[in-house]
Enzyme design. Structure first.
Site, PDB file in Angstrom:
ATOM      1  N   LYS A  44      53.200   3.772  -2.189  1.00 22.18           N
ATOM      2  CA  LYS A  44      52.748   3.492  -1.017  1.00 22.18           C
ATOM      3  C   LYS A  44      51.418   3.017  -0.957  1.00 22.18           C
ATOM      4  CE  LYS A  44      50.633   8.370  -0.761  1.00 22.18           C
ATOM      5  NZ  LYS A  44      50.831   9.551  -0.164  1.00 22.18           N
ATOM      6  N   ARG A  53      51.445  19.695   8.424  1.00 20.66           N
ATOM      7  CA  ARG A  53      51.656  18.249   8.481  1.00 20.66           C
ATOM      8  C   ARG A  53      53.227  17.926   8.822  1.00 20.66           C
ATOM      9  NH1 ARG A  53      49.371  14.084   3.781  1.00 20.66           N
ATOM     10  NH2 ARG A  53      51.479  13.960   3.225  1.00 20.66           N
ATOM     11  N   TYR A  55      20.658  -8.346   5.861  1.00 20.28           N
ATOM     12  CA  TYR A  55      20.427  -7.579   7.398  1.00 20.28           C
ATOM     13  C   TYR A  55      19.462  -6.571   7.340  1.00 20.28           C
ATOM     14  CZ  TYR A  55      24.602 -10.527   8.513  1.00 20.28           C
ATOM     15  OH  TYR A  55      25.147 -11.759   8.840  1.00 20.28           O
ATOM     16  N   MET A 114      29.783  -8.499   5.580  1.00 17.35           N
ATOM     17  CA  MET A 114      31.277  -8.679   5.777  1.00 17.35           C
ATOM     18  C   MET A 114      32.061  -9.255   4.728  1.00 17.35           C
ATOM     19  SD  MET A 114      33.113  -9.965   9.089  1.00 17.35           S
ATOM     20  CE  MET A 114      32.581  -9.098  10.378  1.00 17.35           C
TER      21      MET A 114
HETATM   22  C1  PLP Z   1      51.056  10.343  -1.380  1.00 15.58           C
HETATM   23  C2  PLP Z   1      51.967  11.630  -1.685  1.00 15.58           C
HETATM   24  C3  PLP Z   1      52.280  12.247  -3.010  1.00 15.58           C
HETATM   25  C4  PLP Z   1      51.537  11.776  -3.931  1.00 15.58           C
HETATM   26  O1  PLP Z   1      50.145  12.298  -4.262  1.00 15.58           O
HETATM   27  P1  PLP Z   1      49.355  11.936  -5.431  1.00 15.58           P
HETATM   28  O2  PLP Z   1      48.234  13.144  -5.280  1.00 15.58           O
HETATM   29  O3  PLP Z   1      48.822  10.434  -5.289  1.00 15.58           O
HETATM   30  O4  PLP Z   1      50.113  12.247  -6.630  1.00 15.58           O
HETATM   31  C5  PLP Z   1      53.236  12.869  -3.016  1.00 15.58           C
HETATM   32  N1  PLP Z   1      53.892  13.435  -1.839  1.00 15.58           N
HETATM   33  C6  PLP Z   1      53.608  13.163  -0.646  1.00 15.58           C
HETATM   34  C7  PLP Z   1      54.502  13.693   0.540  1.00 15.58           C
HETATM   35  C8  PLP Z   1      52.364  12.101  -0.468  1.00 15.58           C
HETATM   36  O5  PLP Z   1      52.383  11.684   0.768  1.00 15.58           O
END
Ligand code: PLP
Length: 379
Positions: free
Chosen positions: A39, A133, A271, A319
């Site tokens: 991700k 969550r 700046y 920037m």
């Molecule tokens: C991002 C995430 C992980 C991975 O977490 P790490 O600490 O990077 O290994 C696993 N499970 C869920 C649901 C996540 O959102």
């Protein structure tokens, strides 16, 4: 595109990524499936690059947050298993099924939408064990399962949870409570007649720390990239594992010098004129700034590596530009390489060090690297 012509680029070590994966493979054994989390542009390492690299070493799943990331993986011609760990909106359920991506579900509305659309969805149920969550409340699990049983087209593939407090501490009482809760839920679900489900709970910290969190799948993110989830995770590791688990950072972030100039004592830089030179100095101008993900608040403590030596950031980060002190680094010329993150000569700036400058975590440092900067595999 040749990165030699670029001003900013990221180099990714395939061998480092694959070694990290093999370390995790060894930890979990052959029976547990590994789902590298790619991700957020694979934590800044490049989604497409990492997807291919992890499939080469037989990643059982690729895990992503969203459907657009799943689409990118399919666009590579990848037909392996994909798990979407974030929310898939009702309007995109059809597409998720079309992509043959398994996705997580944690509310009745989604289930009803799948029913109405009459889709053969492959879903994982996310259960709440204390992170508050994503996750369906424990009291609703049996109702959810009953509903799924009626929907013949839906395939319940797995059941997931996520730890709230496993990497931020060396006190794992809460994580252990969540694990016990999850084990109870597992027992109940199996007793209700659901067999052959894949249970999964472990992120990197859990995978590294305890075998009891592995279940059927481990969703490892940061560890694949060669970074520790935290100092606390390393400190909490069993002694016999400490030597075996040598994670290798896989990302180097580079730029080039755009200009070199001398300034006199008393002159200010940048700046707000927040830096004033105490003595005559030589400064280098770098074509990178907060737009690129080099955050403004790295400035006060921040450094870069030029020819293996540290050059302090002067004044504010702009920037698209920042200025560094190269007074003590001789023989530089424009377009010489500069390392923002990674090794140069005998020195190294780690994501953890940068995180410390910015009051954040290594995760944020690498995911912030602007997505359309070129990622190039170097070995
Ligand atoms: C991002 C995430 C992980 C991975 O977490 P790490 O600490 O990077 O290994 C696993 N499970 C869920 C649901 C996540 O959102």
């Amino acid at each position: 595109m040749n990165s030699d012509n670029l001003l900013i680029w990221v180099e990714i070590s395939r061998s480092a990524l694959q070694k990290n994966f093999q370390i995790l493979r060894e930890i979990v054994g052959a029976k547990v499936q590994l789902a590298p989390m790619v991700k957020s542009n694979a934590y800044g390492h490049g989604l497409e690059i990492c997807a291919k690299i992890f499939r080469e070493v037989e990643a059982d799943y690729l895990a992503v947050n969203s459907i657009f990331e799943a689409q990118k993986i399919r666009d590579l011609g990848d037909s392996g298993k994909i798990y979407i760990a974030g929310y898939t909106s009702i309007s995109e359920l059809e597409k998720a099924v079309e992509l043959d991506a398994e996705f997580v579900v944690f509310n009745f509305e989604t289930l009803e939408a799948i029913e109405k659309l009459n889709l053969p969805a492959k879903i994982h149920l996310k259960v709440e064990t204390g992170t508050n969550r994503q996750g369906i409340q424990k009291s609703e699990i049996s109702k959810f399962l009953a509903k799924i049983s009626e929907l013949k087209k839906i395939q319940l593939v797995g059941v997931a949870m996520h730890f709230a407090d496993i990497e931020d501490t060396t006190n794992h009482d809460f994580a252990k409570k969540q694990l016990v809760e999850f084990q109870k839920i597992k027992t109940e679900i199996e007793a209700a007649g659901f067999q052959n489900l894949k249970f999964h709970a472990a992120n990197s910290a859990a995978t590294l720390l305890w075998d009891s969190t592995h279940f059927e799948i481990c969703r490892t993110g940061i560890a694949n990239c060669g970074m520790w989830p935290s100092e606390e995770t390393f400190l909490s590791l069993a002694e016999d594992k400490k030597e075996k688990i040598v994670l290798m950072p896989a990302l180097t972030w580079k730029t080039k010098i755009a200009q070199i100039k001398k300034i006199a004592a008393g002159e200010s830089v940048g700046y707000g004129r927040s830096f004033v030179a105490e003595k005559d100095s030589t400064i280098a101008i770098l074509p990178v700034g907060y737009y690129d993900g080099f955050a403004r608040n790295y400035a006060e403590k921040g450094e870069v590596l030029v020819a293996g030596k540290r050059a302090k950031i002067l004044g504010r980060i702009c920037m698209n530009i920042l200025m560094v002190d190269v007074s003590k680094i001789p023989n530089l010329k424009i377009e010489d390489e500069v390392v923002l993150l990674g090794k140069s000569g005998d020195d190294e700036i780690t994501a953890e060090e940068i995180a410390d400058w910015g009051g954040t975590i290594n995760y944020e440092v690498t995911t912030r690297i602007r997505e359309n900067i070129l990622r190039k595999v170097v070995d």
